[in-house]
Every structure is written in structure tokens, then in C-alpha cells.
Design a protein around this motif. Structure first.
Motif, PDB file in Angstrom:
ATOM      1  N   LYS A  30      71.784 170.024  24.127  1.00 12.72           N
ATOM      2  CA  LYS A  30      71.305 170.052  25.507  1.00 12.72           C
ATOM      3  C   LYS A  30      71.477 171.449  26.108  1.00 12.72           C
ATOM      4  CE  LYS A  30      70.023 165.753  26.500  1.00 12.72           C
ATOM      5  NZ  LYS A  30      68.665 165.427  27.033  1.00 12.72           N
ATOM      6  N   GLN A  31      72.596 172.083  25.780  1.00 11.23           N
ATOM      7  CA  GLN A  31      72.822 173.451  26.253  1.00 11.23           C
ATOM      8  C   GLN A  31      71.795 174.406  25.655  1.00 11.23           C
ATOM      9  OE1 GLN A  31      76.896 173.922  24.987  1.00 11.23           O
ATOM     10  NE2 GLN A  31      77.732 173.195  26.939  1.00 11.23           N
ATOM     11  N   GLN A  32      71.503 174.217  24.367  1.00 12.86           N
ATOM     12  CA  GLN A  32      70.493 175.045  23.712  1.00 12.86           C
ATOM     13  C   GLN A  32      69.117 174.820  24.334  1.00 12.86           C
ATOM     14  OE1 GLN A  32      70.614 177.388  20.998  1.00 12.86           O
ATOM     15  NE2 GLN A  32      72.744 177.375  21.696  1.00 12.86           N
ATOM     16  N   GLN A  33      68.838 173.597  24.673  1.00  9.91           N
ATOM     17  CA  GLN A  33      67.555 173.279  25.291  1.00  9.91           C
ATOM     18  C   GLN A  33      67.384 174.021  26.619  1.00  9.91           C
ATOM     19  OE1 GLN A  33      66.922 169.137  26.705  1.00  9.91           O
ATOM     20  NE2 GLN A  33      65.134 169.124  25.365  1.00  9.91           N
ATOM     21  N   LYS A  34      68.435 174.028  27.432  1.00 10.38           N
ATOM     22  CA  LYS A  34      68.384 174.741  28.708  1.00 10.38           C
ATOM     23  C   LYS A  34      68.190 176.235  28.490  1.00 10.38           C
ATOM     24  CE  LYS A  34      71.245 171.500  31.362  1.00 10.38           C
ATOM     25  NZ  LYS A  34      72.527 171.333  32.108  1.00 10.38           N
ATOM     26  N   LEU A  69      67.400 165.946  18.962  1.00 10.80           N
ATOM     27  CA  LEU A  69      67.904 165.045  19.995  1.00 10.80           C
ATOM     28  C   LEU A  69      67.398 163.617  19.783  1.00 10.80           C
ATOM     29  CD1 LEU A  69      67.592 167.299  23.180  1.00 10.80           C
ATOM     30  CD2 LEU A  69      69.706 166.417  22.172  1.00 10.80           C
ATOM     31  N   GLN A 113      80.472 166.857  19.632  1.00 11.01           N
ATOM     32  CA  GLN A 113      79.808 167.510  20.758  1.00 11.01           C
ATOM     33  C   GLN A 113      78.396 167.965  20.420  1.00 11.01           C
ATOM     34  OE1 GLN A 113      81.363 167.915  23.905  1.00 11.01           O
ATOM     35  NE2 GLN A 113      82.766 166.471  22.925  1.00 11.01           N
ATOM     36  N   ASN A 114      77.826 167.457  19.349  1.00  7.97           N
ATOM     37  CA  ASN A 114      76.514 167.926  18.893  1.00  7.97           C
ATOM     38  C   ASN A 114      75.407 167.737  19.927  1.00  7.97           C
ATOM     39  OD1 ASN A 114      77.534 168.789  16.456  1.00  7.97           O
ATOM     40  ND2 ASN A 114      76.928 166.962  15.329  1.00  7.97           N
ATOM     41  N   ARG A 115      75.345 166.550  20.524  1.00  5.94           N
ATOM     42  CA  ARG A 115      74.288 166.308  21.512  1.00  5.94           C
ATOM     43  C   ARG A 115      74.465 167.221  22.730  1.00  5.94           C
ATOM     44  NH1 ARG A 115      70.539 162.521  22.238  1.00  5.94           N
ATOM     45  NH2 ARG A 115      71.388 161.241  20.530  1.00  5.94           N
ATOM     46  N   LYS A 116      75.698 167.404  23.167  1.00  2.00           N
ATOM     47  CA  LYS A 116      75.964 168.286  24.306  1.00  2.00           C
ATOM     48  C   LYS A 116      75.539 169.714  23.985  1.00  2.00           C
ATOM     49  CE  LYS A 116      79.730 169.949  27.271  1.00  2.00           C
ATOM     50  NZ  LYS A 116      81.187 169.878  27.565  1.00  2.00           N
ATOM     51  N   TRP A 117      75.861 170.166  22.776  1.00  2.00           N
ATOM     52  CA  TRP A 117      75.476 171.528  22.369  1.00  2.00           C
ATOM     53  C   TRP A 117      73.966 171.677  22.350  1.00  2.00           C
ATOM     54  CZ3 TRP A 117      72.774 173.225  17.961  1.00  2.00           C
ATOM     55  CH2 TRP A 117      72.727 174.620  17.803  1.00  2.00           C
TER      56      TRP A 117
END
Length: 227
Positions: free
Chosen positions: A121-125, A199, A115-119
Motif C-alpha cells: 500500500k505504501q508502494q502504491q501511494k 494486492l 507487513q507485506n500488504r501494508k508495504w
């Protein structure tokens, strides 16, 4: 009968270890988050009451945190929260710069794992939100899981353990509260730059961005010690 006694003792020892780990984690966070100030004396009786722990557990934890550099044990005077000099702080940030840079380098290679990429993306937001440059308590609160998350992404347990022992006593409350508003805006930009590199799976850029971020923060923090 002897077997039962042995199992009971083993269970009791296991409970003691778990309790000691919890007490150490709690006291470590109090120090790192600034709830216990640099130079503050740590009174054993107060710690036993606050942490609901035995005398032996508290003493073992103080010895452990002394080994981590968070607590100073002074003969016939007791335990104190470590107070870092300007040089000590620079030295500590210097080591963290290199280790966190390596963690970011490794993390970029693991961006597609689990889930690294998903995490990310959440951090980016999170770091794109406007109040991250003005809401300092939130900035600091989000900063902790950000750096810890990148460490986990590195997949290197030894590296995680080493950085845990290089915690910076009371750095967040004592120094960060005094930083100029421009620091927080720059910090947000640096966090987003690190995320972009991760990313993209660009290890070299991720390492460079992380090292620059940690180095700049270290310089600012050391300036607060000398003033």
C-alpha cells in the motif's frame, strides 16, 4: 592458552569476513549505480584507500565480483568494470525476467504475511505520485527498493541470492538517463499494475506483469548499447 589463541583467531577471521562483505556490497553498488563506468579500470591502491580495506580484502572482493559478472580480471592488466554487449545484456535481462517473474508469483501468495500488504500500500501511494513520471532520479531511487521488496516477499532466499548475482553493471546511469519521457510514464503504469496484482493475490497476473516490465526495460537498454 591455546584455547584463547584459537578464539582470538576466530574473532579476527569473523571481522575480516564482515569487512569483506561490507566492501563487496559497497563496490557492487558503485558499479550497479554507475559511479564506476563500464570498462573503467579498478586500481587496487585507489580502492584500498576509498574503501579503507586491506590489499587481501580488496583482492578477494574483486575475485568475488568477477564471479558475479560485475568485474573482469585481465591477466597482467588488472581489474575492469564489466562492459556488456547487446547480446550479453539481452541474455542477462532474459534470465532476470524469468526469475523476477517467479518472485512476483511467489510474492502474490504471501501478500497476507506479516507487513507485506501494508508495504505494498505504501508502494502504491509512492508510485501514484505525479513526479514519478518526470523526476527520473527519484524514479530510479524508488525502483531499487520496489524490486528488492518483492524479492523479500517471495520468501525464497535462494532466489534472492541468484538475482543478486545477476546485477546489471551501470545500467541505471548509463542507459536510463537516455530514455524518452514516455518510458518513465509507461514504467510507472507497469509498477502500479504489478502492485495491483500482488494486492489481489493474483500470482499469474503478478508474474505476467513483472515479466512484461523487465522484458521491455531490457529491450530498451540493449538498444542503447547498440547505438
Amino acid at each position: 592458552m591455546q584455547t584463547t589463541t584459537h578464539q582470538g583467531g576466530r574473532t579476527e577471521r569473523s571481522t575480516e569476513i564482515k569487512t569483506g562483505t561490507l566492501v563487496a556490497d559497497t563496490l557492487r553498488q558503485w558499479i550497479v549505480n554507475g559511479e564506476l563506468a563500464p570498462g573503467q579500470r579498478l586500481i587496487e591502491a585507489d580502492l584500498r584507500k576509498s574503501l579503507d580495506a586491506s590489499r587481501s580484502t580488496v583482492r578477494e572482493v574483486l575475485i568475488q565480483l568477477n564471479g558475479e559478472g560485475l568485474v573482469e580480471l585481465v591477466h597482467q592488466r588488472g581489474a575492469f568494470v564489466t562492459r556488456l554487449s547487446e547480446k550479453e545484456l539481452l541474455d542477462l535481462f532474459g534470465v532476470r525476467e524469468r526469475l523476477e517473474g517467479y518472485a512476483a508469483w511467489l510474492a502474490a501468495k504471501n501478500v497476507a504475511v506479516g507487513q507485506n500488504r501494508k508495504w505494498l500500500k505504501q508502494q502504491q501511494k509512492t508510485w501514484q505520485q505525479a513526479d514519478m513520471s518526470t523526476n527520473y532520479p527519484r524514479h530510479l531511487q524508488e525502483n531499487i527498493p520496489f524490486h528488492e521488496g518483492i524479492l523479500r516477499m517471495s520468501g525464497n532466499d535462494r532466489l534472492v541470492s541468484m538475482l543478486q548475482r545477476l546485477q546489471i553493471p551501470s545500467i541505471r546511469q548509463r542507459f536510463f538517463d537516455a530514455f524518452e519521457p514516455g518510458h518513465w510514464k509507461k514504467s510507472v503504469e507497469e509498477h502500479l499494475g504489478i502492485i495491483d496484482a500482488l494486492l489481489a493475490g493474483d500470482s499469474e497476473r503478478a508474474e505476467s506483469a513483472m515479466r512484461k516490465h523487465v522484458r521491455r526495460t531490457g529491450k530498451l537498454a540493449s538498444q542503447r548499447v547498440s547505438t
